[in-house]
Design a protein around this motif. Structure first.
Motif, PDB file in Angstrom:
ATOM      1  N   LYS A  70     -34.836  -3.301 -66.543  1.00 61.00           N
ATOM      2  CA  LYS A  70     -34.165  -4.017 -65.473  1.00 61.00           C
ATOM      3  C   LYS A  70     -34.494  -3.393 -64.123  1.00 61.00           C
ATOM      4  CE  LYS A  70     -31.806  -6.377 -68.614  1.00 61.00           C
ATOM      5  NZ  LYS A  70     -31.993  -7.825 -68.871  1.00 61.00           N
ATOM      6  N   TYR A  73     -19.565  -4.189 -64.870  1.00 59.80           N
ATOM      7  CA  TYR A  73     -19.018  -5.518 -65.122  1.00 59.80           C
ATOM      8  C   TYR A  73     -17.751  -5.758 -64.311  1.00 59.80           C
ATOM      9  CZ  TYR A  73     -17.753  -9.685 -67.842  1.00 59.80           C
ATOM     10  OH  TYR A  73     -17.448 -10.966 -68.223  1.00 59.80           O
ATOM     11  N   LYS A 102     -31.194 -12.657 -60.547  1.00 59.42           N
ATOM     12  CA  LYS A 102     -30.367 -13.250 -61.592  1.00 59.42           C
ATOM     13  C   LYS A 102     -31.194 -14.193 -62.467  1.00 59.42           C
ATOM     14  CE  LYS A 102     -25.844 -13.161 -59.272  1.00 59.42           C
ATOM     15  NZ  LYS A 102     -24.767 -14.006 -58.667  1.00 59.42           N
ATOM     16  N   SER A 103     -32.042 -14.984 -61.821  1.00 57.11           N
ATOM     17  CA  SER A 103     -32.861 -15.948 -62.549  1.00 57.11           C
ATOM     18  C   SER A 103     -33.777 -15.262 -63.555  1.00 57.11           C
ATOM     19  CB  SER A 103     -33.688 -16.777 -61.565  1.00 57.11           C
ATOM     20  OG  SER A 103     -34.527 -17.691 -62.240  1.00 57.11           O
ATOM     21  N   ASP A 104     -34.322 -14.120 -63.156  1.00 56.53           N
ATOM     22  CA  ASP A 104     -35.231 -13.376 -64.035  1.00 56.53           C
ATOM     23  C   ASP A 104     -34.510 -12.382 -64.933  1.00 56.53           C
ATOM     24  OD1 ASP A 104     -37.368 -14.744 -62.948  1.00 56.53           O
ATOM     25  OD2 ASP A 104     -37.802 -13.210 -61.447  1.00 56.53           O
ATOM     26  N   LYS A 105     -33.176 -12.378 -64.882  1.00 54.43           N
ATOM     27  CA  LYS A 105     -32.335 -11.518 -65.730  1.00 54.43           C
ATOM     28  C   LYS A 105     -32.713 -10.044 -65.586  1.00 54.43           C
ATOM     29  CE  LYS A 105     -31.502 -15.250 -69.014  1.00 54.43           C
ATOM     30  NZ  LYS A 105     -31.596 -15.719 -70.430  1.00 54.43           N
ATOM     31  N   GLU A 107     -25.780  -5.735 -66.198  1.00 55.11           N
ATOM     32  CA  GLU A 107     -24.359  -5.901 -65.898  1.00 55.11           C
ATOM     33  C   GLU A 107     -23.592  -5.242 -67.040  1.00 55.11           C
ATOM     34  OE1 GLU A 107     -21.292  -9.476 -64.542  1.00 55.11           O
ATOM     35  OE2 GLU A 107     -23.339  -9.930 -65.154  1.00 55.11           O
TER      36      GLU A 107
END
Length: 210
Positions: free
Chosen positions: A122, A128, A177-180, A184
């Motif tokens: 990541k 979270y 976010k789109s590519d994760k 989190e």
């Protein structure tokens, strides 16, 4: 892993003092920086106080867009210019908004989280949960708050900021976010208090605190 906390500010002197104290209270034992980007025409200066060797505070006073040499028209361009002054040896950036509260273990837990994120492929980390303060109530909430995120500096430079008033972080956050690419972590310790109480005399981006 060197972390730089970026703090853009305008006309919020007492809030800024509180935020600087939050930085000085950080218990991270490795190198970390605070970059204060003051985009008010009223210049600020740091008092003479001792700073531990592993901490540094960088104060930039600049109220004109570095690309147009004119007044800023949106917050995204302010953050874009602030990033030019992030020390070159920085690995990770986080955003320490001056009207929020950061617990002493904020940067340490962010560093631990980023190390875990890197191991999982990541580019960012956030716990979270974070604290949310509204009026006299303090609650623990599922965290969608940008100042709790720690991000790979190269990713921020690549994607940049949206030229807007309230959605400026979406320039880098939406593709992330789109590519994760955000870890989190439900096991991540909450270290950030999103202060929407109004008790500090200011309502978030509106400024007005002296």
């Amino acid at each position: 892993m060197i972390i730089t906390a970026v703090m853009c500010t305008f006309g919020r002197h007492s809030l800024l003092e509180r935020a600087v104290k939050c930085f000085l209270d950080q218990n991270l034992d490795t190198r970390h920086n605070l970059l204060i980007y003051n985009n008010s025409s009223k210049f600020l200066k740091l008092d003479n106080f001792s700073i531990p060797e592993n901490k540094s505070i960088i104060l930039i006073n600049n109220h004109l867009d570095l690309e147009t040499d004119d007044n800023y028209t949106n917050v995204g361009d302010i953050f874009r210019d602030a990033m030019r002054f992030v020390p070159q040896d920085t690995h990770v950036v986080t955003f320490m908004d001056d009207d929020d509260i950061f617990l002493p273990n904020h940067l340490m837990e962010g560093q631990n989280g980023m190390r875990k994120a890197v191991r999982e492929g990541k580019r960012a980390y956030k716990p979270y949960y974070s604290y949310f303060k509204y009026g006299k109530k303090l609650s623990l909430e599922h965290n969608n708050m940008e100042p709790s995120i720690f991000v790979d500096l190269t990713y921020i430079k690549e994607k940049g900021f949206r030229r807007g008033i309230g959605d400026y972080h979406q320039g880098w956050l939406d593709p992330m976010k789109s590519d994760k690419l955000i870890l989190e972590d439900k096991d991540g310790k909450p270290t950030f208090i999103y202060d929407w109480s109004g008790n500090n005399g200011s309502w978030k981006i509106s400024g007005g605190n002296n």
